[in-house]
Design a protein around this motif. Structure first.
Motif, PDB file in Angstrom:
ATOM      1  N   UNK A 233      96.558  58.088  50.191  1.00 11.42           N
ATOM      2  CA  UNK A 233      95.899  59.346  49.873  1.00 11.42           C
ATOM      3  C   UNK A 233      96.735  60.538  50.333  1.00 11.42           C
ATOM      4  N   UNK A 234      96.475  61.692  49.740  1.00 16.91           N
ATOM      5  CA  UNK A 234      97.204  62.889  50.132  1.00 16.91           C
ATOM      6  C   UNK A 234      96.502  64.150  49.679  1.00 16.91           C
ATOM      7  N   UNK A 235      95.241  64.287  50.045  1.00 17.40           N
ATOM      8  CA  UNK A 235      94.487  65.466  49.627  1.00 17.40           C
ATOM      9  C   UNK A 235      94.599  66.593  50.648  1.00 17.40           C
ATOM     10  N   UNK A 236      94.189  66.323  51.886  1.00 13.92           N
ATOM     11  CA  UNK A 236      94.018  67.378  52.883  1.00 13.92           C
ATOM     12  C   UNK A 236      94.618  66.919  54.205  1.00 13.92           C
TER      13      UNK A 236
ATOM     14  N   UNK B 170     100.402  65.961  51.706  1.00 14.64           N
ATOM     15  CA  UNK B 170      99.055  66.399  51.330  1.00 14.64           C
ATOM     16  C   UNK B 170      99.170  67.601  50.413  1.00 14.64           C
ATOM     17  N   UNK B 171      98.225  67.722  49.494  1.00 22.66           N
ATOM     18  CA  UNK B 171      98.214  68.867  48.593  1.00 22.66           C
ATOM     19  C   UNK B 171      97.760  70.138  49.261  1.00 22.66           C
ATOM     20  N   UNK B 172      97.055  70.010  50.399  1.00 18.64           N
ATOM     21  CA  UNK B 172      96.548  71.172  51.128  1.00 18.64           C
ATOM     22  C   UNK B 172      96.686  70.902  52.621  1.00 18.64           C
ATOM     23  N   UNK B 173      97.077  71.910  53.366  1.00 18.26           N
ATOM     24  CA  UNK B 173      97.219  71.785  54.821  1.00 18.26           C
ATOM     25  C   UNK B 173      96.581  73.003  55.473  1.00 18.26           C
ATOM     26  N   UNK B 174      95.734  72.750  56.449  1.00 15.58           N
ATOM     27  CA  UNK B 174      95.116  73.825  57.233  1.00 15.58           C
ATOM     28  C   UNK B 174      95.831  73.921  58.575  1.00 15.58           C
ATOM     29  N   UNK B 175      96.288  75.101  58.912  1.00 16.18           N
ATOM     30  CA  UNK B 175      96.965  75.337  60.192  1.00 16.18           C
ATOM     31  C   UNK B 175      96.023  76.113  61.101  1.00 16.18           C
ATOM     32  N   UNK B 176      95.597  75.464  62.174  1.00 13.76           N
ATOM     33  CA  UNK B 176      94.730  76.088  63.184  1.00 13.76           C
ATOM     34  C   UNK B 176      93.436  76.635  62.583  1.00 13.76           C
ATOM     35  N   UNK B 177      92.895  75.923  61.606  1.00 16.78           N
ATOM     36  CA  UNK B 177      91.588  76.275  61.043  1.00 16.78           C
ATOM     37  C   UNK B 177      90.963  75.018  60.450  1.00 16.78           C
ATOM     38  N   UNK B 178      89.631  75.030  60.323  1.00 10.70           N
ATOM     39  CA  UNK B 178      88.927  73.828  59.906  1.00 10.70           C
ATOM     40  C   UNK B 178      88.482  73.799  58.463  1.00 10.70           C
TER      41      UNK B 178
ATOM     42  N   UNK C 121      89.605  75.223  54.347  1.00 11.52           N
ATOM     43  CA  UNK C 121      90.580  75.911  53.506  1.00 11.52           C
ATOM     44  C   UNK C 121      90.024  76.314  52.147  1.00 11.52           C
ATOM     45  N   UNK C 122      88.923  75.713  51.721  1.00  9.94           N
ATOM     46  CA  UNK C 122      88.440  75.893  50.343  1.00  9.94           C
ATOM     47  C   UNK C 122      88.173  77.353  50.030  1.00  9.94           C
ATOM     48  N   UNK C 123      88.673  77.798  48.868  1.00 10.89           N
ATOM     49  CA  UNK C 123      88.484  79.168  48.419  1.00 10.89           C
ATOM     50  C   UNK C 123      88.662  79.179  46.907  1.00 10.89           C
ATOM     51  N   UNK C 124      87.760  79.798  46.150  1.00 14.30           N
ATOM     52  CA  UNK C 124      87.921  79.832  44.693  1.00 14.30           C
ATOM     53  C   UNK C 124      89.254  80.413  44.242  1.00 14.30           C
TER      54      UNK C 124
END
Length: 473
Positions: free
Chosen positions: A404-407, A426-434, A436-439
């Motif tokens: 897998x490689x989503x988040x 991963x297609x999305x990476x969050x740095x120091x936050x929980x 990421x989703x945004x329209x």
């Protein structure tokens, strides 16, 4: 609440008026009995969408956008009803439901604006013998299949770009959560969408009837959110008629806590990444890799944070964790925890399933072995599984050790965290936050987590095809 199919601008019962129960996971009561779509209903939905396709594609982008904006305004005015529907049929907490309702409506606002901004191109060829025009046109009738975990947001995240692009649609929601989808469709009807432009079916048996719709030559797009296993089957089905696909599939998101991480920030972000939607999210942190230097303190703080989360029915707004979608789903989570304990993991907190309702406590496991069943499986529940590591290279290797490689999530000093984030598959990476989703951002994965992107300026392109027109220079 609406409990029927929507085909060619009309709410109607399915053939034979067969129905299935929609259950409240909090108390296992029957909320509604929703219409079952048979083969004739599914074919009628395809016919209706095909008949409306040409006129909808010819509708001015501004007009399509204004209808989507109208749907956004209705949802804004009725936001609490929107959230309550999700609580009743999905079981999630009120805070998760109202958060999803607000997130879901934003896709209508975002793509109302994107409808008038579809890009094209016009240029002189290098040889100077022709003018190259690149036009983008609606791909056509689109079948949209959505899951139960985010019944509102997954519906609007697909409907909004498809409609903005000029595609007619057939929405097939999960059988666990059809009421939210039906409400979204009704809002679109109220916003002025012409008949046939949006249709809703809940077919039984699901797989064979979905395949019949895919096999219709009028259906040119499939957008699916769900498990990788089902996604593979649908990709095979689409191969026969070469249907364009967008796939948002399973995840197994790592969360890496590096040496020197701000633990206040890391724990707050980890709670969001894990417990949002009760852990029933493809983006949920699934495997926690915590450096030895901060491991014990992180676990202690995480334990304290989870202790403050109350579990109970979502209609009680004081509860931070609602029910899972079904008793069967709860039992799958419980079985994963039992297997992890048998494999040597230590139970720090939780591990309890309620006697009544599909509730499972916020759970914390340590001494989890990388490669164990719980680290390979998408948990889809409120279980934090912590693996200790010594070297950052080792954490990266373990994080990438999945199909897998989503988040992915990384907590640590910013420079080091970004460097690790760039190495994660991963297609999305969050740095120091929980979260990421945004329209306004492209959502999607790599490897077996999917194909294509939803949201952002990229999302509408999934429902458009390029046409090259050559003119004499």
């Amino acid at each position: 609440m609406i409990d029927n199919l929507f085909i060619d601008g009309q709410w109607r019962a399915g053939e034979g008026d067969r129905r299935f129960d929609v259950t409240d996971p909090a108390d296992l009561s029957t909320v509604a009995r929703f219409a079952i779509a048979g083969e004739r209903d599914c074919m009628d939905a395809v016919d209706a969408a095909a008949a409306a396709q040409e006129s909808w594609a010819a509708t001015a982008p501004r007009e399509r956008g204004e209808m989507l904006r109208g749907a956004y305004e209705i949802l804004t005015a009725e936001i609490e009803y929107f959230a309550e529907l999700m609580v009743r049929e999905n079981g999630k907490s009120w805070s998760d439901a109202i958060g999803e309702a607000n997130y879901a409506k934003e896709f209508f606002r975002w793509f109302a604006e994107e409808a008038v901004r579809v890009p094209g191109d016009y240029r002189l060829s290098p040889a100077g013998d022709k003018r190259i025009i690149v036009d983008r046109q609606p791909i056509g009738v689109s079948l949209l299949i959505t899951p139960w975990n985010f019944p509102a947001a997954m519906a609007t995240r697909k409907l909004a770009p498809a409609l903005a692009a000029g595609c007619t649609t057939i929405l097939k929601p999960a059988r666990e959560t059809p009421l939210t989808a039906a409400y979204v469709v009704e809002v679109l009807r109220r916003a002025g969408l012409p008949r046939g432009v949006v249709n809703l079916v809940t077919p039984v048996p699901t797989g064979p009837l979905v395949k019949l719709m895919i096999d219709r030559p009028e259906v040119r797009k499939l957008s699916f959110t769900g498990s990788t296993e089902v996604g593979r089957d649908l990709l095979h089905a689409c191969a026969d008629t070469v249907v364009s696909t967008s796939m948002e599939l399973g995840g197994n998101a790592p969360l890496v806590v590096l040496p020197g991480a701000d633990l206040d920030e890391a724990v707050a972000g980890a709670v969001l990444a894990k417990m949002r939607n009760g852990g029933s999210a493809c983006t949920a942190a699934n495997r926690f890799y915590v450096h030895d230097s901060v491991h014990d303190e992180f676990v202690a703080r995480m334990d304290a944070a989870l202790a403050g989360i109350s579990v109970g029915p979502g209609l009680d707004r004081s509860n931070g964790l609602g029910a899972l979608v079904s008793v069967a789903e709860r039992d799958k989570v419980a079985a994963l925890v039992e297997t992890a304990l048998a494999d040597g993991a230590k139970l720090v907190r939780g591990g309890n399933a309620a006697a009544d309702g599909a509730f499972y406590d916020a759970t914390l496991l340590t001494d989890v072995r990388h490669g164990s069943a719980i680290s390979r499986t998408e948990i889809f529940g409120p279980v934090t599984a912590v693996v200790r590591f010594d070297e950052v290279d080792e954490a990266v290797r373990m994080a990438n050790d999945t199909v897998y490689g989503l988040m992915a999530y990384v907590f640590g000093p910013e420079r080091e965290a970004i460097a690790v984030g760039r190495r994660l598959e991963a297609g999305m990476v969050a740095i120091n936050r929980g979260v990421v989703s945004d329209p306004a951002a492209p959502f999607g994965g790599v490897k077996q987590s999917g194909l294509g992107r939803e949201g952002g300026s990229e999302g509408i392109l999934e429902f458009l095809e390029e046409k090259y027109i050559a003119l004499t220079a």
